[in-house]
Design an enzyme around this catalytic site. Structure first.
Site, PDB file in Angstrom:
ATOM      1  N   LYS A  74       0.823  -1.307   0.092  1.00 21.91           N
ATOM      2  CA  LYS A  74       0.074  -0.075   0.073  1.00 21.91           C
ATOM      3  C   LYS A  74       0.918   1.393   0.066  1.00 21.91           C
ATOM      4  CE  LYS A  74      -3.737   2.133   2.708  1.00 21.91           C
ATOM      5  NZ  LYS A  74      -4.732   2.009   4.090  1.00 21.91           N
ATOM      6  N   SER A 149      -9.244   1.781   3.004  1.00 26.12           N
ATOM      7  CA  SER A 149      -8.451   2.593   2.151  1.00 26.12           C
ATOM      8  C   SER A 149      -7.482   1.773   1.538  1.00 26.12           C
ATOM      9  CB  SER A 149      -7.696   3.688   2.921  1.00 26.12           C
ATOM     10  OG  SER A 149      -7.009   3.024   3.954  1.00 26.12           O
ATOM     11  N   SER A 173      -9.598  -0.523   7.441  1.00 30.71           N
ATOM     12  CA  SER A 173      -9.038  -0.461   5.859  1.00 30.71           C
ATOM     13  C   SER A 173      -8.429  -1.457   5.270  1.00 30.71           C
ATOM     14  CB  SER A 173      -8.003   0.795   5.961  1.00 30.71           C
ATOM     15  OG  SER A 173      -8.780   2.099   6.205  1.00 30.71           O
TER      16      SER A 173
END
Length: 466
Positions: A74, A149, A173
């Site tokens: 990420k 996210s 997330s």
């Protein structure tokens, strides 16, 4: 599904494929993918590392289990010399000066990073639409959001672009996008994995979390990343979770669920029905199931966002274009700060900074922020009481199925409420795993602090009965 790590490892050892071929295949898939999962490819680094693995194998040298395994990161983790943008205009040209501890441990084990993955800017969102790289598209239905996210990370795993990916979970997330894309996603006990080198959103709940297609792969990656780190004082030494330890679930006698989650008007009728059906299947195996009382969803969401916004306002105050970032000059220093932040932060990030500064401001902090801290303590106490009665808490991951791309941007409140079933476990700092079974967006398995092994045990149990 069987362990992808073991499968690929065996292919490399048996010389069915070279590591260079494996890495190039995955890079090609990432380059041509239409799901907007890629912020930047680490192709040069990945191919250099792959050649080293091939050289070892050609010499007959044994390789470790993670050596040569391609993974994704990420884009909120530092990896020295790579772009680390947080999917934001402010950091779109920023290159990391060091590597995050969790990522370094994977590199030391020989895993090969392929990609920095698209996400909500600075982790601010539940759909991976708040990004300068375009909305992440769901792996199953590209008209729907990928979740957030860590949306790019979950989609890359679901589409087999990476064997596993490392997301970040503050209020759900990792777990929510894992549920939206039918893969496994773990938020470990807070402090089990170092946060050093992870861009801070809400420091009291930020967790490093793996996303993968099997429980075994989650276990392997979790073990590698875990451990005390002098650079993160919240970390602690943890015991390794063995393969055999998570195969037997005989110690799990009672399972609880929060009845107000299931009786809520907000839950989708099919998710409710599927969840209750899963509960009946668990009962049929002789496990006692208890309905538990808990805080209302609105209380959990408001408590979480009060604290998370306060912490992000504090954490992002350092980003003003002075030391790093896309600085925009204006007529004086004060205006330069204002314009740099106003033009470079997303609307959602600005909303959270303004909200955070509000709850921390004089006249509001006692009334709002301190009340939020007190509620968090009450939530933790409630969990301690619950885990005296049950071994595991089971819940839906989300009250609803993934929305269409664009819908969440029109209604930020609905986006916040989509976190209703994940944020409580974050506030409690508990180990929680999304499994791709039981409802359309999966189930969450939670245990008491430091009982990550128990979560994986119950996941294996559910895999065989649902």
């Amino acid at each position: 599904m069987e362990s992808q790590i073991h499968k690929v490892h065996q292919q490399l050892v048996n010389k069915e494929i070279t590591c260079t071929e494996l890495v190039q295949q995955r890079l090609d898939l990432l380059k041509t993918n239409t799901h907007n999962t890629v912020n930047s490819l680490l192709d040069t680094l990945a191919l250099e590392l792959a050649k080293k693995v091939d050289d070892k194998i050609s010499k007959g040298t044994s390789i470790g289990l993670l050596e040569g395994i391609p993974f994704g990161i990420k884009d909120v983790y530092m990896v020295q010399g790579t772009y680390t943008t947080a999917s934001s205009d402010l950091l779109k040209n920023y290159k990391s000066a060091y590597t995050a501890t969790a990522i370094q441990k994977l590199l030391d084990a020989g895993a090969i990073p392929l990609v920095k993955e698209n996400c909500d800017s600075f982790g601010h969102g539940s759909s991976s639409e708040n990004t300068i790289f375009g909305a992440v598209k769901n792996a199953i239905n590209p008209e729907l959001v990928g979740g957030g996210s860590s949306g790019g990370s979950a989609v890359n795993v679901a589409k087999d672009f990476t064997v596993f990916s490392i997301g970040g979970d503050t209020g759900g997330s990792v777990r929510q996008p894992a549920g939206y894309n039918n893969v496994y996603g773990l938020k470990p006990t807070y402090g089990r994995i170092s946060r050093y080198g992870l861009m801070a959103y809400a420091s009291s709940t930020d967790c490093v979390g793996p996303i993968a297609k099997s429980i075994e792969d989650i276990r392997i990656v979790l073990n590698i990343m875990s451990g005390k780190d002098v650079k993160d004082q919240t970390t602690y030494a943890s015991t390794e979770i063995t393969h055999d330890a998570i195969l037997c679930s005989d110690t799990i006698k009672t399972v609880g669920y929060f009845k107000n989650f299931i009786e809520s008007d907000a839950i989708d009728s099919q998710i409710k029905s599927d969840f209750l059906e899963s509960i009946e299947k668990i009962k049929a195996k002789g496990i006692e199931v208890k309905a538990l009382d808990f805080f209302e969803s609105n209380t959990l969401v408001s408590t979480y966002y009060t604290l998370a916004m306060a912490e992000t306002a504090s954490n992002l105050s350092r980003l003003d274009g002075t030391n790093y970032g896309n600085r925009i000059e204006s007529e004086n220093l004060k205006e330069t700060y204002a314009v740099t932040r106003s033009e470079n932060f997303s609307e959602e990030t600005k909303r959270r900074i303004v909200g955070g500064n509000q709850v921390l401001s004089q006249g509001f902090s006692d009334e709002i922020y301190l009340k939020g801290l007190a509620l968090r303590d009450s939530i933790s106490e409630n969990f301690e009481k619950d885990f005296n009665e049950v071994d595991i808490i089971l819940s839906p991951v989300t009250p609803n199925t993934p929305p269409k791309i664009g819908d969440s941007l029109k209604d930020p409140l609905a986006m916040y409420l989509s976190d209703a079933y994940t944020v409580g476990f974050s506030l409690g700092q508990l180990p929680t795993l999304t499994v791709p079974q039981g409802t359309a967006t999966g189930l969450q398995i939670t245990a008491a602090k430091n009982n990550d092994e128990l979560v994986l045990k119950f996941a294996n149990f559910l895999k065989d009965i649902l």
